[in-house]
Design a protein around this motif. Sequence first.
Motif, short mmCIF file in Angstrom:
data_model
loop_
_atom_site.label_atom_id
_atom_site.label_comp_id
_atom_site.label_asym_id
_atom_site.label_seq_id
_atom_site.Cartn_x
_atom_site.Cartn_y
_atom_site.Cartn_z
N HIS A 1 0.84 -1.20 0.00
CA HIS A 1 0.00 0.00 0.00
C HIS A 1 0.88 1.25 0.00
CE1 HIS A 1 -3.41 2.62 0.78
NE2 HIS A 1 -2.67 3.21 1.69
N ALA A 2 1.96 1.22 0.78
CA ALA A 2 2.86 2.38 0.85
C ALA A 2 3.70 2.54 -0.42
CB ALA A 2 3.77 2.26 2.07
N ARG B 1 -6.11 4.03 6.49
CA ARG B 1 -5.36 4.40 5.29
C ARG B 1 -5.82 5.73 4.73
NH1 ARG B 1 -4.63 -1.62 2.46
NH2 ARG B 1 -2.88 -2.23 3.82
N GLU C 1 -2.77 7.85 4.51
CA GLU C 1 -2.49 7.90 3.08
C GLU C 1 -1.47 6.82 2.73
OE1 GLU C 1 -1.58 12.06 2.52
OE2 GLU C 1 -3.70 12.55 2.28
N ARG C 2 -0.31 7.19 2.16
CA ARG C 2 0.69 6.18 1.81
C ARG C 2 1.81 6.09 2.85
NH1 ARG C 2 -1.20 2.75 -2.26
NH2 ARG C 2 -2.42 4.01 -3.72
#
Length: 229
Positions: A171-172, A208, A212-213
């Motif tokens: 995800h990051a 998330r 965010e990231r």
Amino acid sequence: MPEYRLYYWDLPFRAVFIEMLLHEVGASYQRRDAGDLYPDKCLKMQNPGMAPPFLYDCATRKTIAQMPAILMHLARKYDYLPKRNETHTLALKTILDCNDVLMEITNYNGMQMWEKEAWEQFRYARLSDWMQVFEQTGLAHGLKEDKGFLLGSRISVADIATTALFGTMIHAFPSLETDLEENAPAIAALYRRIEKRTRIAGFLAQRREHWERGYCGGQIERSLRKMID
């Protein structure tokens, strides 16, 4: 009153392992800033630890340090450990492997910032080997791309930890998804299935949006992004 207090910075990194398991089992907890305990009170608590995460168990009034120890504590309490001796041991090994990957991807917790040659050697040799370690473990215990779990027919803390590791990483840093698909397709499918479990999916969607990231923060994350992004 919540059942637990979790102390960490406002980042996923090691805390997301614990939070995912707490949500999976439906336990209530309060997230507290690591600064409430770190660094001034680390040595004053019962069972002292060097650094967050810390989990305070309100029922026992005791604090547990170290992500692997916290996961094992919760897994025992909520019956998320495999029954057989071998797979029980492999669950602990999986958590420790996850902790090692976190240390290595941050270049030994930021001892040095990443440079291109060192990063590429890590990404295409060491990290790919780690992915295959998880893949081979799962395949040896019946994991398939469309069904199964890491250590058999029943979900365990090993699946939560594996998902927290690779799901958060990808995800990051979405470009690492190709690496996982190439080296560990069954693990890629597993983490996606676990992330869709109702309680975990709700938690991840909320956090998330906030994170965010974000991954591990600070200079270490900037170094990683310079290599990957």
